[in-house]
Design a protein around this motif. Structure first.
Motif, PDB file in Angstrom:
ATOM      1  N   ASN A 604      29.112  32.240 -63.513  1.00 36.07           N
ATOM      2  CA  ASN A 604      28.412  33.522 -63.663  1.00 36.07           C
ATOM      3  C   ASN A 604      26.894  33.303 -63.684  1.00 36.07           C
ATOM      4  O   ASN A 604      26.137  34.017 -63.021  1.00 36.07           O
ATOM      5  CB  ASN A 604      28.874  34.209 -64.952  1.00 36.07           C
ATOM      6  N   ALA A 609      21.815  33.462 -60.814  1.00 43.71           N
ATOM      7  CA  ALA A 609      20.589  32.780 -60.393  1.00 43.71           C
ATOM      8  C   ALA A 609      20.428  32.856 -58.869  1.00 43.71           C
ATOM      9  O   ALA A 609      19.340  33.164 -58.359  1.00 43.71           O
ATOM     10  CB  ALA A 609      20.642  31.324 -60.859  1.00 43.71           C
ATOM     11  N   LYS A 611      21.967  35.002 -56.923  1.00 40.72           N
ATOM     12  CA  LYS A 611      21.901  36.402 -56.508  1.00 40.72           C
ATOM     13  C   LYS A 611      20.486  36.978 -56.644  1.00 40.72           C
ATOM     14  O   LYS A 611      19.998  37.668 -55.766  1.00 40.72           O
ATOM     15  CB  LYS A 611      22.839  37.221 -57.414  1.00 40.72           C
ATOM     16  N   GLU A 655      24.973  46.947 -68.630  1.00 40.50           N
ATOM     17  CA  GLU A 655      23.500  47.061 -68.593  1.00 40.50           C
ATOM     18  C   GLU A 655      22.972  46.141 -67.499  1.00 40.50           C
ATOM     19  O   GLU A 655      23.041  44.913 -67.624  1.00 40.50           O
ATOM     20  CB  GLU A 655      22.945  46.652 -69.972  1.00 40.50           C
ATOM     21  N   ALA A 659      18.743  46.499 -61.993  1.00 44.08           N
ATOM     22  CA  ALA A 659      19.292  45.888 -60.776  1.00 44.08           C
ATOM     23  C   ALA A 659      20.218  46.849 -60.041  1.00 44.08           C
ATOM     24  O   ALA A 659      20.485  46.669 -58.850  1.00 44.08           O
ATOM     25  CB  ALA A 659      20.054  44.611 -61.130  1.00 44.08           C
ATOM     26  N   GLY A 666      26.660  44.011 -58.410  1.00 41.49           N
ATOM     27  CA  GLY A 666      26.950  43.501 -59.772  1.00 41.49           C
ATOM     28  C   GLY A 666      27.629  44.578 -60.607  1.00 41.49           C
ATOM     29  O   GLY A 666      27.638  45.750 -60.237  1.00 41.49           O
ATOM     30  N   THR A 667      28.212  44.143 -61.704  1.00 38.52           N
ATOM     31  CA  THR A 667      28.922  45.099 -62.582  1.00 38.52           C
ATOM     32  C   THR A 667      28.186  45.292 -63.910  1.00 38.52           C
ATOM     33  O   THR A 667      28.497  46.194 -64.667  1.00 38.52           O
ATOM     34  CB  THR A 667      30.328  44.566 -62.913  1.00 38.52           C
ATOM     35  N   LEU A 669      28.528  43.266 -66.254  1.00 39.01           N
ATOM     36  CA  LEU A 669      29.450  42.768 -67.296  1.00 39.01           C
ATOM     37  C   LEU A 669      29.422  41.244 -67.434  1.00 39.01           C
ATOM     38  O   LEU A 669      29.896  40.691 -68.413  1.00 39.01           O
ATOM     39  CB  LEU A 669      30.889  43.192 -66.971  1.00 39.01           C
ATOM     40  N   GLY A 670      28.869  40.583 -66.411  1.00 39.54           N
ATOM     41  CA  GLY A 670      28.947  39.112 -66.384  1.00 39.54           C
ATOM     42  C   GLY A 670      28.351  38.437 -67.611  1.00 39.54           C
ATOM     43  O   GLY A 670      29.000  37.590 -68.238  1.00 39.54           O
ATOM     44  N   LEU A 671      27.122  38.797 -67.978  1.00 40.95           N
ATOM     45  CA  LEU A 671      26.471  38.135 -69.110  1.00 40.95           C
ATOM     46  C   LEU A 671      27.130  38.546 -70.439  1.00 40.95           C
ATOM     47  O   LEU A 671      27.260  37.718 -71.345  1.00 40.95           O
ATOM     48  CB  LEU A 671      24.976  38.459 -69.136  1.00 40.95           C
ATOM     49  N   SER A 695      13.689  32.356 -64.438  1.00 43.96           N
ATOM     50  CA  SER A 695      14.421  32.398 -65.715  1.00 43.96           C
ATOM     51  C   SER A 695      15.212  31.111 -65.901  1.00 43.96           C
ATOM     52  O   SER A 695      15.618  30.468 -64.927  1.00 43.96           O
ATOM     53  CB  SER A 695      15.422  33.555 -65.740  1.00 43.96           C
TER      54      SER A 695
HETATM   55  P1  ADP Z   1      25.327  41.764 -62.984  1.00 47.90           P
HETATM   56  O1  ADP Z   1      26.712  41.955 -62.494  1.00 47.90           O
HETATM   57  O2  ADP Z   1      24.517  42.945 -62.848  1.00 47.90           O
HETATM   58  O3  ADP Z   1      24.736  40.537 -62.491  1.00 47.90           O
HETATM   59  P2  ADP Z   1      25.080  40.413 -65.461  1.00 47.90           P
HETATM   60  O4  ADP Z   1      25.591  40.787 -66.770  1.00 47.90           O
HETATM   61  O5  ADP Z   1      25.469  39.142 -64.919  1.00 47.90           O
HETATM   62  O6  ADP Z   1      25.465  41.627 -64.504  1.00 47.90           O
HETATM   63  O7  ADP Z   1      23.543  40.481 -65.592  1.00 47.90           O
HETATM   64  C1  ADP Z   1      22.950  41.557 -66.245  1.00 47.90           C
HETATM   65  C2  ADP Z   1      21.594  41.785 -65.665  1.00 47.90           C
HETATM   66  O8  ADP Z   1      20.674  40.770 -66.034  1.00 47.90           O
HETATM   67  C3  ADP Z   1      21.564  41.805 -64.194  1.00 47.90           C
HETATM   68  O9  ADP Z   1      21.910  43.066 -63.684  1.00 47.90           O
HETATM   69  C4  ADP Z   1      20.147  41.454 -63.937  1.00 47.90           C
HETATM   70  O10 ADP Z   1      19.351  42.593 -63.992  1.00 47.90           O
HETATM   71  C5  ADP Z   1      19.779  40.558 -65.018  1.00 47.90           C
HETATM   72  N1  ADP Z   1      19.832  39.150 -64.611  1.00 47.90           N
HETATM   73  C6  ADP Z   1      20.860  38.304 -64.787  1.00 47.90           C
HETATM   74  N2  ADP Z   1      20.574  37.083 -64.352  1.00 47.90           N
HETATM   75  C7  ADP Z   1      19.329  37.120 -63.884  1.00 47.90           C
HETATM   76  C8  ADP Z   1      18.469  36.177 -63.303  1.00 47.90           C
HETATM   77  N3  ADP Z   1      18.821  34.889 -63.106  1.00 47.90           N
HETATM   78  N4  ADP Z   1      17.231  36.574 -62.931  1.00 47.90           N
HETATM   79  C9  ADP Z   1      16.856  37.826 -63.147  1.00 47.90           C
HETATM   80  N5  ADP Z   1      17.613  38.790 -63.676  1.00 47.90           N
HETATM   81  C10 ADP Z   1      18.843  38.448 -64.033  1.00 47.90           C
END
Ligand code: ADP
Length: 873
Positions: A604, A609, A611, A655, A659, A666-667, A669-671, A695
């Protein structure tokens, strides 16, 4: 013997007297005959007064021993002849006898007239003395008597010896018996009765007396025994003190109480005091002194110390006996061992103290209340529960439990009915008002206490504040409903997705035109997005419900990074991102984690990263072992970075931090899911970001040792997989109630010529077909209209004709529990819908010609996680 002598003496006396009488008679008779003859002879001499002749005649009389004197008188009383003494002549004269006899003792005087020719010529007087004769007779009789007496005494002695035995033996036996009784205090012995005479009667009487004594003795002994027993049971001894002799007499029980032996004899007061505990001696002395001084009897408790050091408690009462002058000379009383009683009292006090402490300090509320609704007693905890400052305040404030406390007064009625019908209630839950009118949920366990007449006296019990539990239950109920909803939704969404993605993938394989490929691409991309969404939402809800299972094991960080990097490389290449790992990756570093979940989080972070980093950017993976035995894995990118104000929302589900406005899929939900997975594995996740520079996301897990043995793992190749060989003449039975799924499998198998497909929409029919056709493989859906799929699987495995056929479960239910359950029931593989076509064909080929056990082992490895059956992102 003396009696014999007396009797003999009397007898001889009588005989002697009789003989003496006879002798006298005989002498008298003889004297009269002699006198008559002599008188006749003397007639002539008298007439002629011839003195010589007369003297001569008379001298003849001298020959007669008893005649001591004779006198011949003329008729004129003139003496003619005489012999004898003057005393004799005087005696004859004094008798003045003319004719006949006179007897005086042993002397007989005879007067015989001298007749001649009919004329009395004179008188012949004779004097006989019988003394000599009598004396001789007496001597004779005396000798005889002595002889007879000696002989009689001898005989009497001999005979009495014999006869006495008859009389004395019984008496001696009685004496023996009496001695035995006296010596041994044995009243059971009896004298032997040998005859029915007086001795027999005496023996009977003696034995009767012994009977009575024995009976009395036995009663006495019984009483003494009972008294001793009673004393022993009551530990109550008796004592008596002789003040003059300074002696104390104890009953056996008193000795026992003091730990002494009765054989030790009488006590003295000093010795007794020595036995008393040092601290109590003065008190004992004073109490006894007061009693002697005339106070009423003493009643004291003191301790004694036995020889073995054991301390006992004694309760003693005593009285004084005084003489006529009021001087005490004796004391008597009792000593009771009350140690057990004391201990029991102490135990009771301790228990009371303990229970009072429990009552006072209990967390649960404890109460006694009347059926009318007043509290009788409550503990501080109950007061606290109801929000009162003290138990007293609570008792005073609540005049009617039903009306003041119960939120629903009807519950109180229900409670009363229950408790009075059953005698007790358990786990009775109800809502109450506190003092400040806030509400609480209570759980009560109570019982009824009745009086002797069976009337309810009061209720008593405990209550527990279950408000928090109720809240948790409510949350759990809601969570369960949510999970069930999500599970249902997942199933409902996966089923059409199966058709969408399955047919989409088939279309992709049928050499479509460029336009068609593009359109198919949209279908597949949208389908995969939806699938990701479903999977991630489900994962989050499972973690939050605590239902996700983790298998923590040492995971080689280098391997995990390599695998995930391999998976990410195609996307990185596509986006011209330089994806690299730092050079110093040590294959020996391991973390404690669930391998799949660890890889899922890494993927994820890498995916994000790649993406979010613009084209030609860089993504670097590195790790470091921190000082606190943790391994920190860092994923750094040269992307846009995240503004500090948004960082707080980074791990919030859905959230996307803006993005969603971009073209990046994206969903959101990943983080959020990654954070929950890390927490669940005992790790953490974080980010450092610089807007415009990039980041660095990091995760931390506990460092662990490398396992001793590591098993080689299959590396799943990415991309389209082709069948390794073409199995021929294979028959497959597919049991599925969804037509689109049936059609999908039919079309997929169309790519495998030589495969005969049997299908049915019902479980029972499927079982029959399996038995009749014995296919090479069975594909089984779980949601069937008649029999649940797991039931079909169990029956297939229970039947010897179908047990060998490998069964592949194809279900939209991707929960770990379901997968484990079916695998444990004998499934060879568990594939989740929507089907990954490549995976499906691989499983199909694996199950051909491989036996069930090997299949299961293979499936356990390859199907360790449901997500592995899904297309990779
Ligand atoms: P998503 O499916 O939108 O990627 P994540 O939960 O993985 O959902 O990430 C939440 C949000 O955090 C992303 O929509 C993005 O805005 C931000 N994000 C995550 N990873 C990065 C990254 N490496 N660089 C910049 N923004 C990021």
């Amino acid at each position: 013997m003396a009696i014999t002598a007396v009797v003999l003496l009397l007898a001889f006396g009588a005989i002697f007297y009789f003989q003496a009488c006879i002798l006298r008679q005989h002498a008298t008779h003889e004297l009269s005959v002699v006198g008559e003859i002599t008188a006749r002879e003397c007639g002539a001499a008298v007439r002629f007064k011839d003195e010589d002749a007369a003297s001569q005649i008379l001298s003849r009389l001298k020959d007669m021993p008893q005649v001591v004197s004779a006198r011949l008188d003329l008729a004129n009383h003139q003496r003619l002849a005489f012999f004898g003494t003057l005393r004799d002549e005087a005696e004859i004269k004094a008798a003045r006898l003319k004719s006949g006899f006179t007897i005086n003792g042993d002397r007989i005087i005879l007067a015989q007239p001298v007749m001649l020719g009919g004329t009395q010529e004179g008188t012949l007087s004779l004097l006989a003395d019988l003394r000599t004769t009598t004396s001789q007779l007496l001597k004779l009789y005396g000798s005889i008597f002595t002889l007879v007496l000696i002989a009689s005494l001898l005989v009497a002695f001999v005979l009495s010896g014999q006869f006495l035995r008859f009389v004395t033996d019984p008496i001696l036996r009685l004496a023996d018996t009496a001695r035995t009784v006296a010596d041994h205090n044995d009243y059971s012995v009896r004298a032997t009765k040998t005859c029915n005479d007086e001795a027999g009667i005496l023996t009977d009487a003696f034995n009767q007396m012994l009977d009575q004594i024995q009976s009395q003795d036995s009663k006495l002994r019984g009483s003494e025994e009972k008294l001793a027993q009673a004393q022993h049971i009551a530990h109550l001894g008796y004592w008596e003190r002789d003040l003059d002799a300074d002696r104390i007499y104890w009953s056996d029980e008193t000795y026992r109480i003091f730990g002494l032996q009765p054989q030790e004899g009488a006590m003295r007061f000093d010795r007794f005091v020595e036995l008393v505990h040092l601290d109590d001696r003065e008190m004992v002395r004073q109490a006894i002194a007061k009693t002697l001084d005339g106070e009423a009897r003493h009643d004291i408790e003191y301790r004694i110390v036995r020889r073995d050091g054991e301390v006992r408690f004694i309760h003693s009462q005593g009285n004084v006996v005084k003489d006529s002058s009021g001087q005490p000379y004796r004391m008597f009383g009792t000593a009771q061992d009350v140690t057990e009683q004391k201990r029991a009292e102490q135990a009771l006090r301790d228990a009371e103290h303990k229970y009072r402490a429990i009552f006072e300090n209990a967390i649960e509320g404890i109460f006694q209340s009347t059926p009318e609704g007043k509290f009788l007693s409550v503990n501080p905890a109950l007061a606290r529960i109801f929000g009162y400052d003290s138990p007293e305040e609570l008792i005073a404030s609540i005049s009617d439990i039903e009306q003041i406390i119960y939120v629903d007064p009807k519950r109180r009625e229900e409670f009363k009915q229950l408790i009075e019908a059953q005698g007790s209630v358990e786990l009775f839950e109800y809502e109450v008002f506190r003092k400040n009118r806030s509400k609480l949920w209570l759980c009560e366990n109570s019982r009824v206490v009745r009086d002797d007449q069976g009337k309810v006296s009061y209720y008593e019990g405990t209550v527990e504040d279950i408000t928090e539990r109720k809240r948790v239950e409510e949350v759990e109920r809601a969570s369960k409903a949510k999970s069930e909803f999500l599970s249902r939704m997942s199933h409902e969404l996966r089923t059409p997705l199966n058709a969408i993605l399955g047919f989409g993938q088939l279309l992709e394989r049928q050499k479509p035109t460029e336009v068609q490929r593009k359109r198919i691409g949209y279908i597949l991309s949208a389908g995969k997005h939806l699938l990701d969404l479903i999977n991630e939402v489900l994962d989050i809800s499972r973690i939050e419900a605590g239902r996700m299972q983790f298998s923590l094991e040492p995971v080689c960080v280098a391997d995990a990074l390599e695998e995930t990097l391999d998976l990410m490389r195609p996307l990185a290449t596509e986006r011209t991102i330089q994806l690299s790992a730092s050079a110093d990756i040590d294959a020996g570093v391991h973390v404690l984690a669930d391998r799949q979940r660890f890889k899922q989080v890494l993927l994820n972070l890498l995916n994000n990263a790649v993406k979010y980093t613009p084209f030609f950017g860089e993504v670097t993976v590195s790790y470091q072992v921190t000082g606190n035995e943790k391994v920190r894995v860092l994923v750094s990118d040269t992307g846009p970075g995240i503004p500090a104000e948004k960082l707080a929302l980074l791990f919030t589900p859905f959230e996307r931090l803006g993005a969603e406005q971009s073209a990046i899929e994206g969903t959101g939900l990943g983080l959020a899911l990654s954070q929950r997975l890390m927490q669940a594995m005992g790790g953490s996740i974080g980010v450092e970001s610089d807007v415009g520079k990039g980041s660095t996301f990091w995760i931390e897990l506990p460092l662990t040792k490398s396992p001793l043995e590591r098993f080689p793992r299959d590396r799943e190749a990415n991309g389209v997989e082709q069948p390794s060989s073409e199995p021929a003449n294979r028959s497959i039975l597919y049991i599925e109630d969804n037509l689109s799924n049936l059609a999908l499998i039919e079309q997929m198998l169309a790519e495998r010529p030589g495969t005969a497909l049997l299908t049915t929409m019902q479980g029972k029919v499927g079982l029959d077909l399996a038995r009749q056709h014995s296919p090479d493989l069975i594909l089984l859906d779980l949601h069937l209209p008649d029999v649940p799929g797991w039931d079909v699987l169990s029956q297939l495995k229970a039947d010897s004709t179908t047990r060998h056929i490998p069964v592949v479960v194809i279900s939209a239910d991707a929960t770990r529990r379901q997968i484990n359950r079916l695998m444990a029931s004998g499934a060879a593989h568990y594939l989740t819908k929507p089907l990954d076509v490549n995976k499906f064909f691989r499983v199909l080929d694996e199950t051909s010609g491989v036996d069930g056990a090997e299949q299961s082992a293979a499936a356990a490895i390859s199907n360790g996680d449901a997500k592995e059956a899904c297309p990779s992102p």
